[in-house]
Structure formats: structure tokens, C-alpha cells
Design a protein around this motif. Structure first.
Motif, PDB file in Angstrom:
ATOM      1  N   ALA A 115     -14.192 -10.443  -7.536  1.00  0.00           N
ATOM      2  CA  ALA A 115     -14.725 -11.668  -6.944  1.00  0.00           C
ATOM      3  C   ALA A 115     -16.241 -11.634  -6.812  1.00  0.00           C
ATOM      4  O   ALA A 115     -16.863 -12.669  -6.554  1.00  0.00           O
ATOM      5  N   MET A 134     -13.953 -17.420  -3.850  1.00  0.00           N
ATOM      6  CA  MET A 134     -14.178 -16.408  -4.874  1.00  0.00           C
ATOM      7  C   MET A 134     -12.961 -15.489  -5.038  1.00  0.00           C
ATOM      8  O   MET A 134     -12.598 -15.111  -6.155  1.00  0.00           O
ATOM      9  N   GLY A 189     -10.320 -17.343  -6.839  1.00  0.00           N
ATOM     10  CA  GLY A 189     -10.706 -17.478  -8.231  1.00  0.00           C
ATOM     11  C   GLY A 189     -10.416 -16.219  -9.023  1.00  0.00           C
ATOM     12  O   GLY A 189      -9.978 -16.276 -10.174  1.00  0.00           O
ATOM     13  N   ALA A 190     -10.656 -15.058  -8.411  1.00  0.00           N
ATOM     14  CA  ALA A 190     -10.368 -13.783  -9.070  1.00  0.00           C
ATOM     15  C   ALA A 190      -8.867 -13.582  -9.249  1.00  0.00           C
ATOM     16  O   ALA A 190      -8.413 -13.069 -10.279  1.00  0.00           O
ATOM     17  N   ASN A 230     -13.166 -13.399 -15.313  1.00  0.00           N
ATOM     18  CA  ASN A 230     -13.366 -12.804 -14.001  1.00  0.00           C
ATOM     19  C   ASN A 230     -12.856 -13.702 -12.892  1.00  0.00           C
ATOM     20  O   ASN A 230     -12.224 -13.251 -11.937  1.00  0.00           O
ATOM     21  N   LYS A 231     -13.150 -14.981 -12.991  1.00  0.00           N
ATOM     22  CA  LYS A 231     -12.739 -15.942 -11.962  1.00  0.00           C
ATOM     23  C   LYS A 231     -12.396 -17.269 -12.609  1.00  0.00           C
ATOM     24  O   LYS A 231     -13.022 -17.670 -13.588  1.00  0.00           O
TER      25      LYS A 231
END
Length: 292
Positions: A26, A210, A213-214, A288-289
Motif C-alpha cells: 500500500a 490504500m 487498493g493493495a 500494486n494497487k
């Protein structure tokens, strides 16, 4: 005036490594010394403390921590008066919820919760189990068990209530699941006073954005490919997407680039179909996200 900080509890124990890895993906680096309960984090607005997941909700409720990451099951078990801001579906082995299940030896005569009348049940979640039994009107003795609960039947208990992700440990110990007591996931919780503080609330919500999102990116990959305009409809017919794929013009007006996000699990079935639909230059790349 000192700058404000969000006092954040990081779960110690089985979720510890998965949580630190999630924070890394994140965008936050958490560094933990071998004997330290105060991890360092590369964000001057966050102060971390390692706390067992079983105790997290109690410390968040008291205000010792502004927020923390723990299991919904431990919020229920401790009856903590905290605010659950978000569900973060990850666990120590995989991205999944976990279950607290009622289990008995394979050859046990217990087939349903009502068969537990007068029996002994070993578990780490005593209050949760007692409330579960009350729902069936069953009187049984619920004993606290710390670790290795699976080995306590049948010599020390008639049944157990234990957490499982895959059920493999229960099967290895020749146990049979009778019922699911509670389904749980990791949750981000906040002290109610801290949640009412505008700065702390915004900091926590940005952090959760975040982290989620990860998590959303963990099971997905990006796909980039080129295709002739005449073959675009055939490619789109086999190409799943979160909404619609991004289609970009190339220097050659007869060609376009297609960019999309898909579940990693379907890549091996999808790539041959895309190739058959005349897609070229197919590139799979990690994410990544993913912010939805």
C-alpha cells in the motif's frame, strides 16, 4: 504545537507478517526490531504499536489506540464498543474470510448443535461460543483453550470451536465440522472519539483507501495488447474488464492498443483466446494497487 498522530495498532501473531506485507504494497514501510513492540513506520503522522489481535478492540475502545487492525471475531468476542470502518479481506494464508466452526471427532455421535447438551467444548472464543449455544437453547460447559485446541478432543473435550481458513488442520486431526459459528474477516476499527476527530478520521480513511487498493490488486493483473481495428470487436468479445477496457490510438491508424485489468486466475485461459482473436504484442504486468 506537536503535529497530530494517528495511534495505530498492528496485529501481533498470525496476521503480523501479512499485515506488514499489505502495508508495504500500500506504500508504507513498517520496520520491526526482533524484540520491539513499537514498529517504525515511514510516516511521521502514524505511530504504531504491536498488539495481539485478541486484545486490539479493548485498547481501541479505551482510547489507548486511535485505530487498529483486528478480526471482526475479536470485536464480537470482547463486545468492544468501537467503530468498524472497513473490512479488509486478507488472512495469514490467502485473501479470504475465516470461519469459527464447531468441530467434533469424525466418529462422534454429535451431529448438530443441540447434541451438545451437557457436553464440554474447548475454544479460545468463550463468549462467542456461549452466545452461539444460547441461540439453540443448549446448556454446555465452555472451557477456554489456549492453542492446539484440535488435540483436546475427545480426551479433554467433546467438541471444539476453532478458527479455520481451509479446514486442512481439522481434517489432519480427523475432525468433522458440524456447523459454522461465525464468519469473520480482518477489520479496521477506530475509537469512537478518534473517529469523530476530523484529522484522524481523514488520515484513517486515506490509509484504508490504500490498503483496500493493495488488497484489490493482489488477485489482479494488467493486460496490454495491440490489435487491428477490424479485429477489435472479436478481442473485446473475449476480454473481461472492471468496466470497459481503455482503447488508445496508435501511430498506425489501422491499429489500436487495449489496456485492461483482469483476474490473474483467468489469464491462462484468456491469452490463447486473445491470440486466436488476432491480438498481438500481449503484455501481462503486475499491479500494486487498484482503486475502485
Amino acid at each position: 504545537m506537536p503535529s497530530p498522530r494517528l495511534k495505530l495498532g498492528i496485529p501481533k501473531g498470525s496476521l503480523q507478517n501479512a499485515t506488514i506485507d499489505l502495508f508495504s504494497r500500500a506504500g508504507w514501510k513498517i520496520t520491526l526490531g526482533s524484540r520491539s513492540y513499537v514498529p517504525a513506520i515511514d510516516d511521521p503522522e502514524i505511530e504504531c504499536l504491536l498488539v495481539r489481535a485478541q486484545e486490539m478492540a479493548r485498547y481501541v475502545q479505551s482510547g489507548a489506540l486511535d485505530a487498529g487492525i483486528t478480526g471482526h471475531d475479536w470485536v464480537v468476542e470482547t463486545s468492544a464498543n468501537v467503530e468498524e470502518l472497513a473490512e479488509l479481506v486478507y488472512a495469514k494464508q490467502r485473501l479470504a474470510r475465516v470461519r469459527w466452526v464447531l468441530a467434533v471427532p469424525e466418529d462422534s455421535s454429535i451431529c448438530e448443535p443441540r447434541d451438545l447438551e451437557g457436553k464440554v467444548i474447548a475454544t479460545e472464543v468463550v463468549h462467542l461460543t456461549e452466545r452461539y449455544l444460547q441461540g439453540f437453547g443448549v446448556n454446555a460447559r465452555v472451557e477456554f483453550s489456549w492453542g492446539a485446541t484440535e488435540v483436546k478432543v475427545p480426551q479433554l473435550a467433546d467438541a471444539i470451536v476453532e478458527v479455520t481458513e481451509t479446514g486442512s488442520s481439522l481434517r489432519a486431526n480427523r475432525l468433522r465440522i458440524v456447523d459454522t459459528v461465525l464468519e469473520s474477516a480482518t477489520v479496521f476499527i477506530m475509537n469512537r472519539s478518534a473517529a469523530a476527530d476530523a484529522w484522524k478520521r481523514e488520515k484513517a480513511e486515506n490509509l484504508m483507501l490504500m490498503l483496500k487498493g493493495a488488497i484489490d490488486a493482489a488477485s489482479k493483473v494488467g493486460l496490454l495488447l495491440n490489435v487491428r481495428r477490424d479485429d477489435l470487436s472479436a478481442v473485446l468479445a473475449v476480454l473481461p474488464a472492471l468496466k470497459n477496457p481503455t482503447i488508445s490510438h496508435l501511430s498506425d491508424p489501422d491499429w489500436v492498443a487495449v489496456n485492461t485489468i483482469i483476474e490473474e486466475a483467468v489469464v491462462r485461459q484468456l491469452l490463447p483466446k486473445l491470440k486466436a482473436a488476432k491480438a498481438q504484442g500481449i503484455v501481462e504486468y503486475p499491479l500494486n494497487k487498484v482503486i475502485l
